[in-house]
Design a protein around this motif. Sequence first.
Motif, PDB file in Angstrom:
ATOM      1  N   UNK A 445     -18.839  -3.352  45.058  1.00 24.29           N
ATOM      2  CA  UNK A 445     -18.481  -4.704  44.635  1.00 24.29           C
ATOM      3  C   UNK A 445     -17.480  -4.612  43.490  1.00 24.29           C
ATOM      4  N   UNK A 446     -16.329  -5.277  43.610  1.00 25.16           N
ATOM      5  CA  UNK A 446     -15.356  -5.212  42.517  1.00 25.16           C
ATOM      6  C   UNK A 446     -15.911  -5.846  41.245  1.00 25.16           C
ATOM      7  N   UNK A 447     -15.849  -5.089  40.177  1.00 25.64           N
ATOM      8  CA  UNK A 447     -16.360  -5.548  38.891  1.00 25.64           C
ATOM      9  C   UNK A 447     -15.177  -5.587  37.936  1.00 25.64           C
ATOM     10  N   UNK A 448     -15.041  -6.674  37.182  1.00 20.14           N
ATOM     11  CA  UNK A 448     -13.891  -6.745  36.277  1.00 20.14           C
ATOM     12  C   UNK A 448     -13.950  -5.606  35.260  1.00 20.14           C
ATOM     13  N   UNK A 449     -12.784  -5.083  34.897  1.00 20.70           N
ATOM     14  CA  UNK A 449     -12.748  -4.006  33.903  1.00 20.70           C
ATOM     15  C   UNK A 449     -13.318  -4.539  32.589  1.00 20.70           C
ATOM     16  N   UNK A 450     -13.924  -3.652  31.838  1.00 23.76           N
ATOM     17  CA  UNK A 450     -14.526  -4.072  30.578  1.00 23.76           C
ATOM     18  C   UNK A 450     -14.584  -2.876  29.641  1.00 23.76           C
ATOM     19  N   UNK A 575     -23.651 -14.742  56.436  1.00 25.30           N
ATOM     20  CA  UNK A 575     -23.018 -15.089  55.163  1.00 25.30           C
ATOM     21  C   UNK A 575     -21.993 -16.202  55.360  1.00 25.30           C
ATOM     22  N   UNK A 576     -21.252 -16.121  56.454  1.00 28.14           N
ATOM     23  CA  UNK A 576     -20.278 -17.194  56.735  1.00 28.14           C
ATOM     24  C   UNK A 576     -20.993 -18.530  56.888  1.00 28.14           C
ATOM     25  N   UNK A 598     -11.423 -17.840  48.230  1.00 33.94           N
ATOM     26  CA  UNK A 598     -11.221 -16.707  49.148  1.00 33.94           C
ATOM     27  C   UNK A 598     -12.554 -16.438  49.853  1.00 33.94           C
ATOM     28  N   UNK A 599     -12.774 -17.153  50.951  1.00 35.43           N
ATOM     29  CA  UNK A 599     -14.088 -17.082  51.602  1.00 35.43           C
ATOM     30  C   UNK A 599     -14.424 -15.685  52.128  1.00 35.43           C
ATOM     31  N   UNK A 600     -13.486 -14.988  52.758  1.00 44.05           N
ATOM     32  CA  UNK A 600     -13.842 -13.640  53.231  1.00 44.05           C
ATOM     33  C   UNK A 600     -14.343 -12.751  52.098  1.00 44.05           C
ATOM     34  N   UNK A 601     -13.765 -12.909  50.910  1.00 45.19           N
ATOM     35  CA  UNK A 601     -14.213 -12.080  49.784  1.00 45.19           C
ATOM     36  C   UNK A 601     -15.637 -12.435  49.388  1.00 45.19           C
ATOM     37  N   UNK A 602     -15.968 -13.716  49.394  1.00 47.04           N
ATOM     38  CA  UNK A 602     -17.328 -14.134  49.029  1.00 47.04           C
ATOM     39  C   UNK A 602     -18.321 -13.689  50.102  1.00 47.04           C
ATOM     40  N   UNK A 603     -17.916 -13.798  51.349  1.00 44.98           N
ATOM     41  CA  UNK A 603     -18.767 -13.318  52.448  1.00 44.98           C
ATOM     42  C   UNK A 603     -19.046 -11.827  52.248  1.00 44.98           C
ATOM     43  N   UNK A 604     -18.007 -11.106  51.933  1.00 49.11           N
ATOM     44  CA  UNK A 604     -18.133  -9.675  51.684  1.00 49.11           C
ATOM     45  C   UNK A 604     -19.106  -9.400  50.527  1.00 49.11           C
ATOM     46  N   UNK A 605     -18.987 -10.185  49.482  1.00 52.42           N
ATOM     47  CA  UNK A 605     -19.887 -10.038  48.340  1.00 52.42           C
ATOM     48  C   UNK A 605     -21.339 -10.242  48.764  1.00 52.42           C
ATOM     49  N   UNK A 606     -21.575 -11.324  49.539  1.00 52.24           N
ATOM     50  CA  UNK A 606     -22.943 -11.614  49.977  1.00 52.24           C
ATOM     51  C   UNK A 606     -23.501 -10.468  50.820  1.00 52.24           C
ATOM     52  N   UNK A 607     -22.696  -9.949  51.719  1.00 50.17           N
ATOM     53  CA  UNK A 607     -23.168  -8.864  52.587  1.00 50.17           C
ATOM     54  C   UNK A 607     -23.470  -7.626  51.735  1.00 50.17           C
ATOM     55  N   UNK A 628     -16.991 -16.420  39.580  1.00 49.74           N
ATOM     56  CA  UNK A 628     -15.867 -17.366  39.574  1.00 49.74           C
ATOM     57  C   UNK A 628     -14.931 -17.007  40.726  1.00 49.74           C
ATOM     58  N   UNK A 629     -14.885 -17.898  41.694  1.00 48.26           N
ATOM     59  CA  UNK A 629     -14.125 -17.606  42.909  1.00 48.26           C
ATOM     60  C   UNK A 629     -12.690 -18.079  42.747  1.00 48.26           C
ATOM     61  N   UNK A 630     -11.771 -17.238  43.175  1.00 46.38           N
ATOM     62  CA  UNK A 630     -10.343 -17.553  43.083  1.00 46.38           C
ATOM     63  C   UNK A 630      -9.747 -17.650  44.480  1.00 46.38           C
ATOM     64  N   UNK A 631      -8.479 -17.974  44.515  1.00 46.14           N
ATOM     65  CA  UNK A 631      -7.771 -17.984  45.791  1.00 46.14           C
ATOM     66  C   UNK A 631      -7.682 -16.578  46.368  1.00 46.14           C
TER      67      UNK A 631
END
Lengths: 646, 646
Positions: A445-450, A575-576, A598-607, A628-631
């Motif tokens: 899962x992509x995690x923002x850099x910190x 997920x869809x 970006x629905x495919x990305x959120x679907x991917x996150x859920x899976x 926070x979902x973006x385009x």
Amino acid sequence: MPDEIDLALVCTPARLAPDVVRSCGKKGVKGALLLAGGFSEASEEGRILEEKTVAIAREYGVRLIGPNTNGLFSARLNCNAIAWFNIPRGPLALLGSSGNVILSILIEAQIHKYMGISTMLSVGNQCDIMFHEYLECLGTDAGTEVIILYIEGFKDARAFLSAARKVTPSKPIVMYLSGRSAEGKRAAKSHSGSLAGDYAVGSGALRQAGVVLVTQSDHMYPAAEALALVPPMRGRRVAVISEGGGVITVAAEALAARGLELAQLTPETQAKIHAIVPAASAISNPVDHGGGTDPRAEYYGSVAKAVLEDPNIDALMFVGFFGGYALRYGESVAATENAVCVELGEMMRKYGKPIMVQSHYAHFRTNALDILRRAGVPFQRHIEVAAQCLASIADYHESRRRMTTAAPAPAPVAAVSALIAKVRASGRFALLETEAREVLAASGVPVPESVLLRKPEEAAAAVKALGGGALALKVVSQDVLHKSDAGGVRLDVTGEQAVRDAAAGILHAVKTHTADARVDGVLAAPMAPRGVELIVGVARDPQYGQVIMFGLGGVFVEAIRDVVFRAVPVSRADAEEMLDEIKFKVMLDGMRGLPAVDKPAIVDLLVKISALAAAHPEIIEIDLNPVIAHGDGYTIADARMIIRQS
Amino acid sequence: MPDEIDLALVCTPARLAPDVVRSCGKKGVKGALLLAGGFSEASEEGRILEEKTVAIAREYGVRLIGPNTNGLFSARLNCNAIAWFNIPRGPLALLGSSGNVILSILIEAQIHKYMGISTMLSVGNQCDIMFHEYLECLGTDAGTEVIILYIEGFKDARAFLSAARKVTPSKPIVMYLSGRSAEGKRAAKSHSGSLAGDYAVGSGALRQAGVVLVTQSDHMYPAAEALALVPPMRGRRVAVISEGGGVITVAAEALAARGLELAQLTPETQAKIHAIVPAASAISNPVDHGGGTDPRAEYYGSVAKAVLEDPNIDALMFVGFFGGYALRYGESVAATENAVCVELGEMMRKYGKPIMVQSHYAHFRTNALDILRRAGVPFQRHIEVAAQCLASIADYHESRRRMTTAAPAPAPVAAVSALIAKVRASGRFALLETEAREVLAASGVPVPESVLLRKPEEAAAAVKALGGGALALKVVSQDVLHKSDAGGVRLDVTGEQAVRDAAAGILHAVKTHTADARVDGVLAAPMAPRGVELIVGVARDPQYGQVIMFGLGGVFVEAIRDVVFRAVPVSRADAEEMLDEIKFKVMLDGMRGLPAVDKPAIVDLLVKISALAAAHPEIIEIDLNPVIAHGDGYTIADARMIIRQS
């Protein structure tokens, strides 16, 4: 008794049950059906009596139905152990938490006359045999085509979901599930001692398992009948045909209210209809072939044919007087009307699309409707019920299509296992946010850099490493659960000096709030770009086990509760569907200048979150809020995870 | 013809209508009913033909029904001008946009047998006589007790609301209103040429006028029948009695889904029930007097009496097998069951509380149910329909109570008139925010103190005048409609220097955005304390006229659309109902650390804004958004008003 005994019908008072079951056991009886109430549903003594009875039954290998049931009917076994005569036989199985509800549906079948019962059973207290076992049995019963279930609560909901997943691909299950309201839950508890569970969780998990849910008791039988009769429905696009409007308007509302579409007919279809009925009032969809002055039953047949040939249409609905033309206009139109009824059955099979007839004359079981029904086409008196039948048909076939996609098999990740072991070793159960981020990253899962600032002086390096933009700062401490309340969060901080001051401020505030807090530092991450606040979570439901939640996050989330659930694991298709099922899904499509998500990305996150939870069931709670979902992609702005102590 | 003619039934094609109506006029015929379609609903030529026909009718004083109707039935006039025989007579009037829907309800009455029709009419194109005139007529018809309306759209909705307000205090109106969905609107347009209007606006205004709305076509007849039979319902608290659970659980869900409560019975009542049925499974509410082994129909009577005597209960519902005991258990229980049926009618009148029976045997019209119904107690086959009947009864009597409170009479305010005249004189139609605030203040609405900075240098004085706290700054310019987009808003600005800089920044941004903007200055006001964001507005609906809106404001408002409407003017009781009607009203009761909203203050605001709009109809739009509601009062953070050019 000289012969072998398959089933003992035990009609004694509750207190005699242990002795009777023991006698059965000694005789080698395979099963016993306990009618009496007064067991676990009634009192603590009753609970003890029930346990004792079950223990004896287990000792002798006797399987128990009930107690607190009103009996059993099985057409296959030719067994009527229920106080009711003349049960019409047919392909519907009735199974439920309540004998009275089951009997009410039986009366419906007796009124209806066309479709009878294969099996009928109220499960009572499920002291031994439970819903999922009955369901598995019905799944293999050749005489059962559709199963109606009335459920106040499960004893083993997870096992039921498994059983349902096996049954629904070949046999529809139509279910009324109690517990939508606090009142309903209380009544279910009082009636059958059932814990109704969270309706949102249950309905999501059951739908995922292919179960068709209805929310009105009077929709169970009609929906089941329709599902037993009609061919699969490929989508949700319905055409409506009538002679005269009004009822068409009502049908349009009723279909729309149930998520069905009135798709446009193609120009070719419209031309065909115009050629058949030049005076028709409407030829797109709905089709109103009124406008002439004389009744013309034949229009129903020829217009239906044109509509069924249209590739834009998945099902057909008649509303109005059809089925009563002979009654209304006299015997001269009977032959035509009857011929159309036969044709409709043939067309339904030929084109492989459901047809549903609403007739004002349904109550009178006219000759035409009798012919229609024998041709395999269901009819209903009320527009809303007919629309509900189509919605249930659409739901069922949508589920079947969705269930062809499987969730990924659980695959534990070594890095995650190691981290959990480390946390456990330290005696903690809540992961630090830095640890939760590690788990997410290890799960793909992509995690923002910190950057973790051990002390405020590291601000300069952090600002540089994170690109110099505005940062969000949060305390990292195993002793601070509610970071904001402890003054442990600062948002939108820009520049070295400000970041240093903010980090110092956080550390000071946290120490003031919790004097002996063990603090690892302050986590700095770039502020997420503007987007739609979502929530993704995993929890352990007391009934349905590990479930994943998706919904809208942010300020209003508590009031709105716009979240949906599925049992873990979920497939991409699951997920869809979750994204499509929230009430205010319009929020995902770009509102008030916010990006379309970006629905495919959120679907991917859920899976991925589901797969993580499935592979590591020791993580009992995951709370990503907000995401926070973006385009393009998303930012997980906060991540919490709780593990079970081993 | 030698005699005088009251009504001509015109069966000719459309094109002959003008001539026929002229002949009628010459003969002195009082009214003509035009059956034919092909007028304004069909085409532009049809519209012209209709206008011509109406002009001729007006010339001769002939009133017209239709065209595009299927006729008229009136029991009072002994007139059957509709192609249907054996119309059962009774107290229900059927009026609607569709002959087919009306006939469908007629068939319902024929099936039902117990309650017939006084008047039946589909209004067609309403070229002359419109819904409100028919309604007024039914209001004075002694033979009509309840009016069923099926409406696809009004020609004069405002007149209808007036008529409804006159009728509903003495006669219930049960209405199905089209237009809940885009599909329904399109179908209504295509069918009757009606513009269905905004459903949210219509449903709010109609409910305000005492109309009982149902959203399923199959609820119209049952709800109307029940309203014609039962005594008033004083609240929404229902008791449910049955023998055996399951159906009780379904009833609890169905009642809760319709906003009805399952109130607790008093300990005294519970003791009475326990004395009657010691073995009862549940004695609080719902009451399940099952638990014994033999059917005991008499329990229904004695338990009903105990429940009806309970002051916590406003209505009683039976669910289950009652009404079919004789059928199920044999003739030995018939006498008892029948006696209970008679008693129930007597008790309903004695205690003045509605009783509603759901019986699995309703379809069979058993002897017991026949006796019950003749005793005045309605029964239904389905639990959800029975629950809907009770909800409609509760809705109706709630309306009646509410309608005893009148809205204040409109009283123009001199200062408002003067200000509007001044704005008009300057050729503007949008009020500046400073002007909108003046109007509000003159109407008795508390407006937060503010200072208009003509130039940034006035910052010091403004900060001092406003108490030194954080300020909101907004440009005041007749050429800037969307202040935020123009950079014309700065929030949370504290201190002289910051205010000066912000004011300068605003003026610069606005000039950059709109070079020739005429700017009056920058309005400074204290930041509102935290609270719940609400929206209050007035608009002119194309159908229902001046309406007031109330709902949740803020970011999600567009997605959620949680707003309700009423026709202007509103009473305090109307306004209170508005607060209670929004979906997420839980937001008003204190969520996530927000205060519980000062509801009386918001009610007061709604009444004052309504009174302002009613007294000054030249203000065609008011938009207070957000109104930030606090635990004590509210802050109107932004106010926009639009006036009509005279």
